[in-house]
Design a protein around this motif. Structure first.
Motif: not given
Length: 1011
Positions: A316-327, A339-342, A361-367
């Protein structure tokens, strides 16, 4: 007493001396001088082999005879390493250790991701470039495409510094007359085709494989004419432990260059010298001295954080990540955060016969973009990027009462700071994707795969023009909101069978079926106006006092639900004889609801072969080549990207209004319904056939490797809208298959390790690409057009003049301009004058359309990238250069702001106009070859310095700190702000004045740590 002290000191010195002597003797006995020779498997000595005591920097390198000498304690371990060979670790038990190193075939054994499977690099017969995560570009990037600039031959990418912008990208030339998605490569993420790149944070990428020729892309059939980019994300590990990683950076963006516009003093002096009365446009008793670029531009601050968890064991293998970028963009009012989550989990069951994986997987982007136009859109001054140049420096930002300065008596004149603050443009993008996969190992070598995916994409557009807006002065606050949803569902199932006969004959078969449905553009919107105040913005639109049915119509006419379905059958056969002779054949049969009833199905075959010459007996005794392989292939792929459900069908819509009076005399406005698109039951796929031949080679124990490729690519049955007679058709335009485009090119890739010592290594790689694009045909016996004009730069007085023309025998991006011939006796610009037969008959001050001539192309003759990595002990330095050569740019920005007529109208102009032209030259800004410039440039795109601390204690496995500068310097002759102009679409190579975002230089500091 003194005698006793002296005796004690003497004894102490003796004891210390004895201790030092014993220590030195101990060290001498402990040290052991080890000597020996390092050779390859053929018995030839190897020069420059690293011989290092494991875990230390103690070591040496072999000399020209392969000999070495190193002092090391017995019982310790020596590590022998050399590029192109497998490292060896040997425990020191004697004074002489001779070593034979075996060649490392790792690069050949490297696994390359292809469509619906993978294979070893040595067995690849097509043109595929793989870029590992550590080789991707470093910077404040928002999409994976930006990570590839300059890394892949044939892949032309023009980046942007706009935090909400996207890079223009094309592979091996433009091959469609439809812009947007139809001109870009097809994306596959973790085996799922058509997935949005917004779902992947750059830190989550393991590798990117670019399928460049049709023999590789044909397995994706009707969507692969522009190449395929396969993104593989990081997954769990099999090491039986869990690791947590953090990567993050902070960055500062600074504008590299701005336009040199007239200052207030220069403007007043110029007006005085040329008898121009500016008194109606500013307060002569209290003139301002405003630098509008300084008011709009700022230092942009960005920060990015990524936390990932990876773990697992053999089962069994697993992974999870969360990323946040503010530019934060350098232009006031431009920002983005995402905000990106996998998540991923995979396990084995049924006695390890069934592999099951699930990912969410999900992402929310505000522009926030503000009033900034898209490329080429005529916005008549309603763009901050335009107004910060044209607005007069003689006026202030605000009036004495604190309100925004305004002079709407001047045509198309808007305070840029007011626009950035009072005119809001926001977009929220939400993406959700679920993927389930199962692989059943029926028997050894035979696998059945099932992939299911669901993607939901939602956009919410929110615009507000405040009560102080200068764009909507009559509306006293205007709110507009739109929501749209796109849904994609896919099912793919395929079998893979691999078997080796008699240890030499390797056979692979893949057969599959896929189904997908895309429900796009399901949306609605509303626009209201006349608010009491600005407190609610667009959040409670019912508080507005007015609503217009025309406004509602304008908003909702853009949202028509489009449902497309596609089913496909596909297969591939691979054959390898002793890894020497390789053959691959694929075929895909696609059926799509997008096309006409008579052409719903298309077939896309390919075949390719390779000969690993290095494996032949006659190559065994030579010592020149370490790898030599010849590849050749031909394939056909299609282009169904960018279609909606209505292209081939008769469509009716609103064409106007009429007033209807009923029997009781009551009147009301009713819509007129009429044809807005013709039916074309014969509409079919655009098809691209590509021939590719390449040779892979390696020298000097593979310290120098490379590839040379030639391709000939032709796209036929191009889809375009042609004018037709309304006596025969219900609508005046028909979407039909007519044209042909060809692309021919050469690509060269070289990878080398010029220097390798015990402490220092320099590795370098360069790729060069040349492509020739030609529009072969635009018309046939049924549908005909002489040419297609493109590139209306919206220059005052010349709003109907285009600067490019698509025509047979020329490339997309062919500039077609008036030829500037200098000045007449009055100082006015004149142009070459041609008669109807094309003969030059003199000059004219009033050029017409027939005076336009070919004047260069936006297509580069050469695109290149050059990467250098230098490692010294724990330090690393990466310098990445890239650029283009041989292309032209039409500097529409310079043309527009060279119009001194703007000064008399209360606006500003370029400082170069003071000495560069006559003030009475009313034609100076005419779109002629005067503003066609060389677009070549050479740029140090990325410079990164890093230090790897390695393992620290028991809880930090690795720690790396780095500092990066992007866009360090640029060598170019281009007079505009930046020569890196979009090369995509049907009008490439134009520096739009109202849409070109300033290029920035970025400084960033980052950390990577693994726990």
């Amino acid at each position: 007493m003194q005698s006793k002290q002296t005796t004690n000191k003497w004894m102490q010195r003796k004891l210390v001396s004895l201790a030092v002597f014993l220590f030195v003797c101990t060290c001498a006995f402990a040290q052991n001088t080890v000597t020996g020779t390092v050779k390859d498997q053929s018995g030839m000595p190897l020069v420059g082999v690293n011989v290092v005591e494991k875990g230390t920097t103690n070591g040496n390198i072999t000399d020209v005879n392969g000999k070495y000498s190193v002092n090391v304690e017995r019982g310790k371990t020596l590590v022998f390493s050399y590029i192109g060979f497998i490292s060896q670790e040997i425990k020191v038990n004697s004074n002489t250790i001779n070593v034979m190193l075996a060649e490392d075939a790792q690069s050949l054994e490297e696994v390359v991701v292809i469509g619906y499977g993978s294979m070893q690099r040595k067995d690849v017969t097509s043109s595929i470039t793989s870029v590992k995560a550590e080789d991707l570009n470093v910077g404040v990037y928002t999409t994976p495409a930006q990570l590839l600039q300059g890394k892949v031959p044939g892949l032309t990418i023009a980046n942007t510094s706009d935090p909400n912008g996207s890079a223009s990208i094309s592979l091996r030339g433009a091959s469609s007359l439809r812009a947007g998605e139809a001109m870009e490569p097809y994306y596959v993420i973790d085996g799922v085709p058509g997935v949005s790149l917004s779902l992947v944070a750059p830190e989550d990428i393991e590798s990117i494989d670019v399928l460049r020729d049709a023999s590789a892309t044909a397995i994706y059939g009707s969507k692969a004419a522009n190449g395929v980019i396969i993104v593989t994300t990081k997954k769990g590990n099999k090491e039986g432990r869990t690791s947590v990683s953090y990567s993050g950076y902070v960055a500062w963006d600074h504008t590299m260059k701005t336009l040199d516009m007239m200052t207030a003093d220069q403007l007043l002096s110029y007006a005085s010298a040329n008898n121009i009365d500016l008194s109606p446009y500013y307060d002569a008793n209290n003139p301002a001295n405003t630098n509008w670029q300084d008011e709009i531009l700022r230092t942009g601050f960005s920060h990015n954080h990524n936390v990932s968890i990876n773990g697992g064991n053999e089962k069994t293998q697993y992974s999870a990540s969360i990323s946040f970028l503010d530019r934060e963009g350098v232009v006031l009012g431009t920002d983005m955060d995402r905000l990106t989550a996998r998540s991923f989990v995979q396990t084995k069951t049924l006695n390890d016969r069934l592999d099951i994986s699930v990912s969410l997987n999900a992402s929310v982007r505000n522009s926030t973009s503000g009033p900034i136009s898209n490329g080429g859109e005529s916005v008549q001054g309603r763009s901050v990027l335009d107004a910060m140049y044209y607005y007069s420096p003689l006026v202030p930002v605000k009036n004495a009462d604190g309100s925004w300065y305004s002079n709407l008596q001047i045509s198309q004149n808007f305070n840029p700071v007011s626009m950035a603050n009072e005119d809001i443009r926001k977009t929220k993008e939400k993406l959700l994707q679920g993927v389930a996969k199962a692989t059943l190992h029926i028997i050894d070598g035979l696998d059945w795969n099932l992939n299911l995916s669901y993607q939901n994409q939602q956009y919410i557009y929110s615009n507000y023009n405040s009560t102080q807006s200068q764009l909507e002065t009559s509306r006293h606050g205007q709110a507009e909101r739109m929501a749209v949803e796109n849904v994609r569902k896919q099912m793919e199932t395929y079998i893979n069978w691999d078997h080796t006969f008699a240890d030499k004959h390797k056979v692979g078969v893949m057969l599959g079926y896929s189904w997908e449905q895309a429900d796009n553009n399901d949306g609605f919107g509303a626009k209201v106006y006349n608010f009491y105040n600005d407190d609610l913005l667009y959040y409670n639109m019912s508080m507005a006092n007015n609503v217009s049915i025309s406004d509602i119509s304008d908003v909702n006419d853009n949202y028509l639900l489009s449902t497309l379905r596609m089913i496909s059958f596909y297969g591939r056969v691979n054959y390898s004889f002793n890894s020497k002779y390789l053959l691959q054949a694929t075929v895909r049969r696609d059926g799509s609801s997008a096309f006409g009833a008579n052409n719903r199905w298309g077939t896309f075959p390919s075949v390719s072969a390779a000969w690993r010459i290095i494996e032949e007996d006659f190559m065994k005794d030579q010592d020149i080549f370490d790898d030599l392989k010849l590849r050749i292939g031909y394939g056909v792929s299609g282009n169904s990207l960018g279609f909606d459900a209505f292209y081939a069908h008769q469509v009716y819509g609103s064409t106007g209004w009429f007033n209807y009076v009923n029997a009781s005399g009551t009147s009301a406005d009713y819509r007129i319904l009429g044809a807005t698109r013709n039916s074309n039951p014969d509409l079919k796929w655009e098809k691209t056939g590509m021939f590719n031949i390449g040779i892979d080679f390696g020298f000097f124990n593979n310290r120098l490797t490379g590839t040379i490729e030639y391709y000939n690519k032709k796209t036929s049955d191009l889809i375009y809208d042609y004018p037709v007679s309304t006596n025969r058709y219900s609508y005046g335009w028909m979407t039909a298959n007519v044209g042909d485009i060809s692309n021919k090119g050469i690509e060269i890739t070289l990878n080398a390790v010029p220097v390798q010592t015990k402490d220092f290594t320099w590795s370098t790689s360069i790729n060069l690409s040349h492509n020739k694009n030609v529009v072969e045909k635009l018309s046939n016996e049924t549908f005909s057009v002489d040419y297609i004009d493109q590139g209306n730069t919206d220059i005052a007085g010349y709003t109907n003049s285009n600067v490019q023309r698509i025509m047979e025998g020329s490339p997309i991006g062919q500039f077609y301009l008036w030829e500037w011939a200098g000045y007449d006796e009055n100082g006015g610009s004149i142009f070459n004058d041609y008669d109807a037969e094309g003969n030059l008959i003199g000059t004219t001050d009033a050029p017409t359309d027939e005076d336009r001539r070919k004047a260069g192309s936006a297509q580069p003759k050469l695109v290149y990238g050059w990467n250098n990595e230098l490692n010294w002990k724990n330090w690393s330095l990466t310098a990445f250069f890239q650029g283009v050569a041989g292309n032209k740019i039409f500097n529409a920005t310079r043309a527009y702001y060279n119009n001194t007529g703007q000064i008399a109208n209360g606006k500003n102009a370029l400082a170069e106009a003071i000495t560069g032209q006559n003030a009475n030259d009313s034609r100076a800004h005419a779109p002629s070859d005067r503003y066609l410039e060389n677009g070549s440039y050479f740029r140090l795109s990325t410079l990164t310095l890093g230090y790897n601390f390695g393992k620290l204690g028991n809880w930090i496995n690795n720690l790396r700190l780095y500092a990066t500068c992007n866009n360090v310097f640029t060598i170019t002759g281009y007079k505009g702000v930046d020569p890196e102009i979009s090369l995509g679409g049907l009008a490439p190579g134009i520096d739009w004045r109202n849409a070109t975002y300033p290029r920035t230089r970025t400084f960033m500091v980052g950390v990577n740590v693994n726990f």
